[in-house]
Design a protein around this motif. Sequence first.
Motif, PDB file in Angstrom:
ATOM      1  N   ALA A   1       0.835  -1.207   0.000  1.00 22.11           N
ATOM      2  CA  ALA A   1       0.000   0.000   0.000  1.00 22.11           C
ATOM      3  C   ALA A   1       0.863   1.249   0.000  1.00 22.11           C
ATOM      4  O   ALA A   1       2.015   1.234   0.450  1.00 22.11           O
ATOM      5  CB  ALA A   1      -0.907   0.004   1.233  1.00 22.11           C
ATOM      6  N   PHE A   2       0.292   2.341  -0.523  1.00 19.12           N
ATOM      7  CA  PHE A   2       0.972   3.633  -0.522  1.00 19.12           C
ATOM      8  C   PHE A   2       1.023   4.185   0.905  1.00 19.12           C
ATOM      9  O   PHE A   2       0.058   4.073   1.667  1.00 19.12           O
ATOM     10  CB  PHE A   2       0.214   4.623  -1.411  1.00 19.12           C
ATOM     11  N   GLU A   3       2.160   4.793   1.256  1.00 23.54           N
ATOM     12  CA  GLU A   3       2.259   5.481   2.542  1.00 23.54           C
ATOM     13  C   GLU A   3       1.540   6.835   2.445  1.00 23.54           C
ATOM     14  O   GLU A   3       1.103   7.251   1.367  1.00 23.54           O
ATOM     15  CB  GLU A   3       3.735   5.688   2.907  1.00 23.54           C
ATOM     16  N   LYS A   4       1.446   7.522   3.578  1.00 22.07           N
ATOM     17  CA  LYS A   4       0.677   8.769   3.653  1.00 22.07           C
ATOM     18  C   LYS A   4       1.169   9.799   2.634  1.00 22.07           C
ATOM     19  O   LYS A   4       0.374  10.365   1.865  1.00 22.07           O
ATOM     20  CB  LYS A   4       0.764   9.347   5.065  1.00 22.07           C
ATOM     21  N   GLN A   5       2.490  10.052   2.600  1.00 25.77           N
ATOM     22  CA  GLN A   5       3.017  11.054   1.668  1.00 25.77           C
ATOM     23  C   GLN A   5       2.839  10.603   0.225  1.00 25.77           C
ATOM     24  O   GLN A   5       2.587  11.416  -0.669  1.00 25.77           O
ATOM     25  CB  GLN A   5       4.492  11.330   1.968  1.00 25.77           C
ATOM     26  N   GLU A   6       2.984   9.307  -0.010  1.00 29.35           N
ATOM     27  CA  GLU A   6       2.819   8.778  -1.361  1.00 29.35           C
ATOM     28  C   GLU A   6       1.372   8.945  -1.833  1.00 29.35           C
ATOM     29  O   GLU A   6       1.131   9.206  -3.026  1.00 29.35           O
ATOM     30  CB  GLU A   6       3.239   7.311  -1.387  1.00 29.35           C
ATOM     31  N   LEU A   7       0.436   8.800  -0.927  1.00 31.84           N
ATOM     32  CA  LEU A   7      -0.956   9.037  -1.289  1.00 31.84           C
ATOM     33  C   LEU A   7      -1.186  10.494  -1.649  1.00 31.84           C
ATOM     34  O   LEU A   7      -1.946  10.807  -2.589  1.00 31.84           O
ATOM     35  CB  LEU A   7      -1.871   8.633  -0.129  1.00 31.84           C
ATOM     36  N   GLU A   8      -0.555  11.413  -0.910  1.00 35.86           N
ATOM     37  CA  GLU A   8      -0.666  12.835  -1.239  1.00 35.86           C
ATOM     38  C   GLU A   8      -0.108  13.091  -2.637  1.00 35.86           C
ATOM     39  O   GLU A   8      -0.698  13.828  -3.435  1.00 35.86           O
ATOM     40  CB  GLU A   8       0.081  13.677  -0.197  1.00 35.86           C
ATOM     41  N   ASP A   9       1.031  12.484  -2.938  1.00 37.63           N
ATOM     42  CA  ASP A   9       1.620  12.639  -4.274  1.00 37.63           C
ATOM     43  C   ASP A   9       0.679  12.081  -5.336  1.00 37.63           C
ATOM     44  O   ASP A   9       0.524  12.661  -6.424  1.00 37.63           O
ATOM     45  CB  ASP A   9       2.973  11.915  -4.347  1.00 37.63           C
ATOM     46  N   ALA A  10       0.041  10.937  -5.026  1.00 30.15           N
ATOM     47  CA  ALA A  10      -0.878  10.325  -5.988  1.00 30.15           C
ATOM     48  C   ALA A  10      -2.078  11.226  -6.246  1.00 30.15           C
ATOM     49  O   ALA A  10      -2.572  11.336  -7.380  1.00 30.15           O
ATOM     50  CB  ALA A  10      -1.327   8.957  -5.475  1.00 30.15           C
ATOM     51  N   ARG A  11      -2.571  11.903  -5.212  1.00 30.53           N
ATOM     52  CA  ARG A  11      -3.711  12.811  -5.397  1.00 30.53           C
ATOM     53  C   ARG A  11      -3.330  13.987  -6.290  1.00 30.53           C
ATOM     54  O   ARG A  11      -4.127  14.453  -7.111  1.00 30.53           O
ATOM     55  CB  ARG A  11      -4.203  13.302  -4.032  1.00 30.53           C
ATOM     56  N   THR A  12      -2.090  14.446  -6.120  1.00 27.62           N
ATOM     57  CA  THR A  12      -1.620  15.541  -6.975  1.00 27.62           C
ATOM     58  C   THR A  12      -1.567  15.104  -8.437  1.00 27.62           C
ATOM     59  O   THR A  12      -2.057  15.792  -9.336  1.00 27.62           O
ATOM     60  CB  THR A  12      -0.228  16.007  -6.521  1.00 27.62           C
ATOM     61  N   VAL A  13      -0.986  13.909  -8.651  1.00 29.93           N
ATOM     62  CA  VAL A  13      -0.870  13.395 -10.021  1.00 29.93           C
ATOM     63  C   VAL A  13      -2.238  12.997 -10.565  1.00 29.93           C
ATOM     64  O   VAL A  13      -2.522  13.122 -11.761  1.00 29.93           O
ATOM     65  CB  VAL A  13       0.107  12.191 -10.046  1.00 29.93           C
ATOM     66  N   GLY A  14      -3.123  12.502  -9.656  1.00 27.25           N
ATOM     67  CA  GLY A  14      -4.441  12.047 -10.088  1.00 27.25           C
ATOM     68  C   GLY A  14      -5.262  13.119 -10.763  1.00 27.25           C
ATOM     69  O   GLY A  14      -6.176  12.818 -11.543  1.00 27.25           O
ATOM     70  N   GLY A  15      -4.955  14.380 -10.491  1.00 32.45           N
ATOM     71  CA  GLY A  15      -5.659  15.452 -11.165  1.00 32.45           C
ATOM     72  C   GLY A  15      -5.374  15.513 -12.651  1.00 32.45           C
ATOM     73  O   GLY A  15      -6.083  16.180 -13.403  1.00 32.45           O
ATOM     74  N   HIS A  16      -4.319  14.801 -13.086  1.00 32.30           N
ATOM     75  CA  HIS A  16      -3.943  14.787 -14.500  1.00 32.30           C
ATOM     76  C   HIS A  16      -4.168  13.430 -15.157  1.00 32.30           C
ATOM     77  O   HIS A  16      -3.867  13.259 -16.341  1.00 32.30           O
ATOM     78  CB  HIS A  16      -2.472  15.179 -14.648  1.00 32.30           C
ATOM     79  N   ASP A  17      -4.654  12.448 -14.394  1.00 30.75           N
ATOM     80  CA  ASP A  17      -4.881  11.109 -14.962  1.00 30.75           C
ATOM     81  C   ASP A  17      -6.127  10.520 -14.316  1.00 30.75           C
ATOM     82  O   ASP A  17      -6.126  10.187 -13.125  1.00 30.75           O
ATOM     83  CB  ASP A  17      -3.675  10.204 -14.703  1.00 30.75           C
ATOM     84  N   PRO A  18      -7.221  10.376 -15.068  1.00 27.21           N
ATOM     85  CA  PRO A  18      -8.476   9.879 -14.483  1.00 27.21           C
ATOM     86  C   PRO A  18      -8.368   8.454 -13.947  1.00 27.21           C
ATOM     87  O   PRO A  18      -9.151   8.052 -13.086  1.00 27.21           O
ATOM     88  CB  PRO A  18      -9.465   9.970 -15.651  1.00 27.21           C
ATOM     89  N   ARG A  19      -7.411   7.650 -14.426  1.00 22.96           N
ATOM     90  CA  ARG A  19      -7.267   6.293 -13.899  1.00 22.96           C
ATOM     91  C   ARG A  19      -6.777   6.327 -12.456  1.00 22.96           C
ATOM     92  O   ARG A  19      -7.262   5.585 -11.590  1.00 22.96           O
ATOM     93  CB  ARG A  19      -6.298   5.493 -14.780  1.00 22.96           C
ATOM     94  N   LEU A  20      -5.803   7.199 -12.188  1.00 23.67           N
ATOM     95  CA  LEU A  20      -5.337   7.350 -10.807  1.00 23.67           C
ATOM     96  C   LEU A  20      -6.444   7.918  -9.927  1.00 23.67           C
ATOM     97  O   LEU A  20      -6.631   7.488  -8.785  1.00 23.67           O
ATOM     98  CB  LEU A  20      -4.113   8.269 -10.775  1.00 23.67           C
ATOM     99  N   ALA A  21      -7.149   8.888 -10.446  1.00 26.90           N
ATOM    100  CA  ALA A  21      -8.248   9.480  -9.672  1.00 26.90           C
ATOM    101  C   ALA A  21      -9.305   8.435  -9.348  1.00 26.90           C
ATOM    102  O   ALA A  21      -9.833   8.387  -8.226  1.00 26.90           O
ATOM    103  CB  ALA A  21      -8.867  10.634 -10.465  1.00 26.90           C
ATOM    104  N   ASP A  22      -9.593   7.559 -10.305  1.00 26.81           N
ATOM    105  CA  ASP A  22     -10.570   6.496 -10.080  1.00 26.81           C
ATOM    106  C   ASP A  22     -10.076   5.534  -9.002  1.00 26.81           C
ATOM    107  O   ASP A  22     -10.840   5.103  -8.128  1.00 26.81           O
ATOM    108  CB  ASP A  22     -10.797   5.747 -11.394  1.00 26.81           C
ATOM    109  N   ALA A  23      -8.787   5.187  -9.042  1.00 23.76           N
ATOM    110  CA  ALA A  23      -8.221   4.288  -8.036  1.00 23.76           C
ATOM    111  C   ALA A  23      -8.294   4.902  -6.647  1.00 23.76           C
ATOM    112  O   ALA A  23      -8.641   4.237  -5.667  1.00 23.76           O
ATOM    113  CB  ALA A  23      -6.778   3.945  -8.400  1.00 23.76           C
ATOM    114  N   LEU A  24      -7.962   6.176  -6.553  1.00 27.27           N
ATOM    115  CA  LEU A  24      -8.004   6.860  -5.251  1.00 27.27           C
ATOM    116  C   LEU A  24      -9.433   6.919  -4.707  1.00 27.27           C
ATOM    117  O   LEU A  24      -9.648   6.831  -3.493  1.00 27.27           O
ATOM    118  CB  LEU A  24      -7.432   8.262  -5.391  1.00 27.27           C
ATOM    119  N   ALA A  25     -10.400   7.059  -5.591  1.00 24.13           N
ATOM    120  CA  ALA A  25     -11.788   7.155  -5.156  1.00 24.13           C
ATOM    121  C   ALA A  25     -12.351   5.821  -4.687  1.00 24.13           C
ATOM    122  O   ALA A  25     -13.322   5.796  -3.920  1.00 24.13           O
ATOM    123  CB  ALA A  25     -12.652   7.704  -6.302  1.00 24.13           C
TER     124      ALA A  25
END
Length: 993
Positions: free
Chosen positions: A314-338
């Motif tokens: 699993a992603f650590e806390k900071q890695e999740l924050e980074d993923a949310r930042t990147v997720g704004g530019h990739d709907p697949r990441l955004a879908d995974a986070l949701a």
Amino acid sequence: MRVEQGTAARAFAAMLKGLYERAGSPPLAAVVRQGRLQRPAVGLSTSSLSEWLSGRSVPSQARVVQFLVSFFAQQARQAGRAGAPGGWSRLWEGAVEERRQRRGGRPARPVPRDGPALRAPVRGRLVAELQPEEAFSRWEVHRPVDVPAAVPGALPLYVRRAHDEMIRGVVEQAVGGESQMVVLVGESSSGKTRACWEAVAELPAGWRLWHPLDPSPARALANALQEGIAPRTAIWLNELQQYVGEQAGAGAEQVAAGLREMLQDSTNGPVLVVGTVWPEFWDTLTASRVSGRPDAYAQARALLEGKAVHVPAAFEKQELEDARTVGGHDPRLADALAHTATGRITQYLAGAPVLLERYRTAPPAARAVISAAMDASRLGGVTLVEQEFLQTAAEGYLSDDAYDALGENWLEDALAYTQQPSKGVRGLLSRVRARPAGSGRDGFRLADYIDHVGRRERRFSAPPASFWRAARSHLPDAHLVRVLGQAAQARWRDAEAAGLYQRALDLGDLQAGQSLAWLWQERQRAGEARRVQEQAALAGDGDVLEDLLMPLLEQEEYQQAEHLVREASARGNATAQLHLARALTLDGETQEAARWYAEVARCSDPEVLRAYAGDLRERGDLEEARTVLRAAGDRRALGELAALADGSAAEAEQAAWEAFSAGEATPLKELAEQAEADGRSADAARLYRDAIAVFERRRRQREAGVALIDFEMGGRSLREYLEPAVLPMASGQTWALRQLVALLDGTQGAAAGDGALREVAEAGNAWALEQLLRRLRERGQAQEAESLLQSEVARANPWALWALAHRSLRDEQVPDAVRRVLLERAAAARGRQAVRALVERAEQAGLAGEADQWALHAAARGYATPLWELVRRREQEGRLEAAEQLAWQAPASERSWVLRRLAQHRTGEQVMPLLSRAYDEALAWAPGLLAEHLEAAGEFTQAEHFARLAADAGDRQALEDLAARRKDDDPGRQWQAMLTNGLTAEGTPAVPW
């Protein structure tokens, strides 16, 4: 215009022509045809051969020279003449270099003495030419789930995590010129393969990426390692167990040894090896040797030491924050986070939830097919199952009602369901088609994530009889059938194991014969055991042949022994052929003996060839003995070959270096010592320095991948710490430096050896630095010793940093803040003892959270001792919950080991909650320990239940022990029957077999 050839070119031409003539001067057209038969083909022409043999030109391709020398030498030996002379490759190198210089080119880089002399074939694709879409096919990156929106590319945008930085450090070292290997260890779909893809994508121009696959992963890699790996090649070993584990078959250790040799040899470097593996496979490959048992993974364990980078699920806390930042530019990441609340982003992207849902809702026939594929993978490492196997195996996974309800086309319908993709992700099973030009087979491959699910959910389930029957009938690979035989035996299904071992032996797996003979011997069926041993001996097992011959000869049953030897010889058993040749020689039948000796010379068993060379030496045929030893080619053979060198000093040194490069240092050591004894100090010093250079390169390569270095210190004072032999290098790698220092001291003055030690110490050799500091202190040069230590500290030498930190621990005058800084610097420099000291200090100061973090940090890098000590200390203090909680936080590769030790230290009711959770988490050892504790508590029915589960999981010991204790109170003789015959596939006592 013809260019006049120089000395080296003439020498090479003379060597090649002489070898050609000893081969019987075959027609040049025949040599050309033989070259075309090679795989890959060697392109030749009669005109080029004529040019090379006459000395008018020199072949420029290494592989051409290698083929010619090998082919001519083989023909010469068959004709009873000497093969290739030692040093032929050097002659070719010199001729090529001479030609280059005459043409005005730059001199080629000299080839180190311990490396291969010929250029390796180029393999793989240029990294710069790889496209993102290719990641999903040959490179096996998981295809991401589809989303109803435009995406920025084939691959989701990448979020760098902590392990990515560690991988890039290894990649940078490879780019810098040092061959390296890194293995990502993590659960299915945790992002291992994508991390490798991102890392190799940053390799500079000129690097290639190669994935060994055909004819099989292990064989493709083994073949390439024999031919050599070209510089700037990244070797892609996804699912490492296919290359150096049980799935690789009999050649696994050969591949591991070849990789070790390649990484230690910088002649054709740099090479980068990137691999991925699941934690359970990693644990198997790196587990310590068990006394009294064969060491199946000695080479793999040595290869993988310090190579692991652990990938969290699993992603650590900071890695999740980074993923949310990147997720704004990739709907697949955004879908995974949701859709994930636990940080398991990569699993969602790989389609794991989708696959799991289809598996859970599969109709009975499809579920049965999937379960059969799961068991084939988890028990035997069978990655490709054929349709016939699935059809035979699946029926046993169906209930009577489900089986009766099957339609006419049930298998086709089931396979169609399992292959159906969803959200862009491939199905539960994927169809694999063999290419017409390849050697593969059609079949089905289980989805990686579902394989992972099966290993957990079916951990305590044994396959039905139909599964074992399908394995005997439809698995064509002998070693996979043997592995399934071992799985059956581990589950006390000995009758099934016997059938599988027999099938594997019939297919040519000699190890299966050993296991089957043992099963028969255990049942006191001497006749069956002997039948199996004879079959194995006739199939080529030399050790078994020796075991059979010994009692026959002791009982003077010479006729029966002769019959066995002659039949085994006729079937190609090299050991038997050697025995027969020796016996015929004693009987005076020299011509017939020579025929069998010629057969022995063609075998590939180094041990047999070394024995044959011994016979030749006794007869005084030293030239042929050298030829046979060179054909054997292993470490011991090359050592013996060096001992037989009787040519010039240069030839003797060349032979010693060949042995040294294979791992046999004695000839080179003796050569240097003889030079020293003869008063040739310069020659001795040169040999010592050359050996040191090799040892140093290997040391740097070995330490480069070590996450935490062990300085073997303990709680000593610095003075005691600097005593001799406190910090040894790897076994056998200090003699050259020690003897060089002694030589310099003896010939140039008492302190002359300091320079050699200092030179090696400055390269990072802790042993040399320790020795130099000790010498300075013994001579009363304490200030100079301190200055040297401080200078190495300034250079961030790991050993020096720890030495300083250790001294601060013993010195009460050092402020605590300074002591902490020194320890953290030493820990950052990969010092194990510094990490351990930080854990102890934090715990003593009541900083439990900080102690936990340091211990978990070390465990993630393969050093679990501080974590276990912390768990055990809390246990002894009565803080049971805290101890257990910390144990469960251990990284996946260490968690099972820590928890099992913790469970073994607990007694009575204290252990039951831990064992219950371990069972719920599908840890394989949990049922056996539960059975043991429940029986001690008088819960006999429950104890038997868990003992049977343990046997189904592959741990038969608990059930065997239970049966042995209950056999005397056994009215139905069930326990006695179980002890005598084992279990049926269904788990009931088996009938005699």
